[in-house]
Design an enzyme around this catalytic site. Structure first.
Site, PDB file in Angstrom:
ATOM      1  N   ASN A  10     -34.950  18.107  34.829  1.00  0.00           N
ATOM      2  CA  ASN A  10     -33.581  18.399  34.400  1.00  0.00           C
ATOM      3  C   ASN A  10     -33.162  17.314  33.415  1.00  0.00           C
ATOM      4  OD1 ASN A  10     -30.864  18.870  34.137  1.00  0.00           O
ATOM      5  ND2 ASN A  10     -30.324  18.188  36.209  1.00  0.00           N
ATOM      6  N   LYS A  12     -30.545  17.114  31.584  1.00  0.00           N
ATOM      7  CA  LYS A  12     -29.090  16.895  31.453  1.00  0.00           C
ATOM      8  C   LYS A  12     -28.718  16.864  29.966  1.00  0.00           C
ATOM      9  CE  LYS A  12     -29.363  14.741  35.916  1.00  0.00           C
ATOM     10  NZ  LYS A  12     -28.815  13.853  36.910  1.00  0.00           N
ATOM     11  N   HIS A  98     -25.824  22.659  40.098  1.00  0.00           N
ATOM     12  CA  HIS A  98     -26.151  21.228  40.126  1.00  0.00           C
ATOM     13  C   HIS A  98     -24.898  20.430  40.511  1.00  0.00           C
ATOM     14  CE1 HIS A  98     -27.117  17.201  38.797  1.00  0.00           C
ATOM     15  NE2 HIS A  98     -28.369  17.544  38.985  1.00  0.00           N
ATOM     16  N   GLU A 100     -23.602  17.817  39.462  1.00  0.00           N
ATOM     17  CA  GLU A 100     -22.729  17.366  38.359  1.00  0.00           C
ATOM     18  C   GLU A 100     -21.831  18.502  37.891  1.00  0.00           C
ATOM     19  OE1 GLU A 100     -25.900  15.753  35.987  1.00  0.00           O
ATOM     20  OE2 GLU A 100     -26.122  14.144  37.459  1.00  0.00           O
ATOM     21  N   GLU A 170     -30.500  18.259  46.891  1.00  0.00           N
ATOM     22  CA  GLU A 170     -30.236  17.015  46.186  1.00  0.00           C
ATOM     23  C   GLU A 170     -29.043  16.302  46.818  1.00  0.00           C
ATOM     24  OE1 GLU A 170     -31.786  17.134  41.904  1.00  0.00           O
ATOM     25  OE2 GLU A 170     -29.892  18.193  41.886  1.00  0.00           O
ATOM     26  N   GLY A 176     -29.435   9.818  40.419  1.00  0.00           N
ATOM     27  CA  GLY A 176     -29.199   8.826  39.372  1.00  0.00           C
ATOM     28  C   GLY A 176     -28.853   7.445  39.909  1.00  0.00           C
ATOM     29  N   SER A 216     -33.483  10.689  42.321  1.00  0.00           N
ATOM     30  CA  SER A 216     -34.273   9.478  42.061  1.00  0.00           C
ATOM     31  C   SER A 216     -35.764   9.654  42.362  1.00  0.00           C
ATOM     32  CB  SER A 216     -33.692   8.284  42.829  1.00  0.00           C
ATOM     33  OG  SER A 216     -32.350   8.042  42.415  1.00  0.00           O
ATOM     34  N   GLY A 238     -33.642  11.546  35.581  1.00  0.00           N
ATOM     35  CA  GLY A 238     -34.017  10.409  34.728  1.00  0.00           C
ATOM     36  C   GLY A 238     -35.503  10.291  34.420  1.00  0.00           C
TER      37      GLY A 238
HETATM   38  P1  PGA Z   1     -32.231  11.829  39.085  1.00  0.00           P
HETATM   39  O1  PGA Z   1     -31.460  13.215  38.931  1.00  0.00           O
HETATM   40  O2  PGA Z   1     -33.689  12.165  39.232  1.00  0.00           O
HETATM   41  O3  PGA Z   1     -31.933  11.084  37.818  1.00  0.00           O
HETATM   42  O4  PGA Z   1     -31.692  11.162  40.294  1.00  0.00           O
HETATM   43  C1  PGA Z   1     -31.810  14.322  39.709  1.00  0.00           C
HETATM   44  C2  PGA Z   1     -30.958  15.505  39.331  1.00  0.00           C
HETATM   45  O5  PGA Z   1     -29.790  15.317  38.974  1.00  0.00           O
HETATM   46  O6  PGA Z   1     -31.425  16.655  39.388  1.00  0.00           O
END
Ligand code: PGA
Length: 256
Positions: A10, A12, A98, A100, A170, A176, A216, A238
């Site tokens: 992903n 983003k 998601h 976010e 998640e 993140g 993460s 990330g």
């Molecule tokens: P992250 O994000 O791997 O940066 O923690 C995961 C996600 O938002 O799907």
């Protein structure tokens, strides 16, 4: 039933069209020796770069996913993108819900459900995201929140083939933050989600639907997460932005 691991990157709000093309060509080259029957992989670039990604990945087993979608087929919805437009751009998957989107753009369990239904209707595979916040976990309601999101998010979905649905667990506190859930924490919740899938759909669906972990995930921890029975892959933020790191995660998921 064995479930083929799936790793979804992903991105983003990162990467332009030329950056996307370069990444995808690099990934395709890196993954050329892998057997697409043993592992699945997809990248989720921003809308503007979906079609460039699909073009660059043509001829490989790597798919393209959209980060979001709107549920209507067409109409006066300024700024929105329909499932048909995603299919047209070369997508196989569409992410719905998601955290976010839930946090910054007011997504609800109901909108997540409508988006998933619309994706299925168009022949796309929804990747439905859910997970508790830190406050939920500390307050002891992690399982209640996950149950509500699962039941509401999956309500009435017309899917019988387990390969046509993906769930991503998640925990919001792990996204993140560098703070990954422990493999046992992920397993515990994901086994619970699988039990719910049996109640909502059928035992075939419960056995076959892939439940990804997200939050993460890195090349260093994919192995221990994949060692868990109910972790079938990962939704990676990330660490999916760098080709080498993403490729390592894909390889690291194959061991099962
Ligand atoms: P992250 O994000 O791997 O940066 O923690 C995961 C996600 O938002 O799907």
């Amino acid at each position: 039933m064995s479930r083929t691991p799936l790793i979804v990157g992903n991105w983003k709000m990162f990467k332009t069209i030329p950056e996307t093309t370069a990444f995808c060509l690099g990934l395709k080259e890196d993954m050329a020796g892998l057997d697409g029957k043993k592992v699945g992989a997809a990248v989720a670039p921003p809308f503007t770069a979906l079609s460039a990604a699909a073009q660059a990945l043509r001829g490989s087993f790597i798919s393209v996913a959209a980060q979001d979608v709107f549920w209507a087929e067409s109409g006066a919805y300024t700024g929105e993108v329909s499932p048909k437009m995603l299919a047209d751009a070369g997508c196989r998957f569409g992410i719905s819900g998601h955290s976010e989107r839930r946090q910054y753009f007011h997504e609800t369990d109901d909108s997540v459900n409508k988006k998933a239904a619309a994706l299925i209707k168009e022949g796309l595979i929804p990747v439905i995201c859910l997970g508790e916040t830190l406050a939920d976990r500390q307050g002891g309601s992690a399982f209640a929140v996950v149950e509500r999101q699962t039941r509401e998010g999956l309500k009435g979905l017309a899917v019988k083939d387990p390969e046509r649905l993906v769930i991503a667990y998640e925990p919001v506190w792990a996204i993140g933050t560098g703070q990954t859930a422990t493999p046992n924490q992920a397993q515990e919740v994901q086994a619970f989600i699988r039990k719910l899938l049996g109640e909502i759909f059928s035992s075939t669906m419960a056995q076959g639907v892939r439940i990804l972990y997200g939050g993460s995930v890195k090349p260093e921890n994919i192995g221990e997460l994949m060692a868990m029975n109910d972790v079938d892959g990962a939704l990676v933020g990330g660490a999916s932005l760098d080709v080498k790191s993403f490729a390592k995660i894909v390889r690291g998921s194959i061991s099962r």
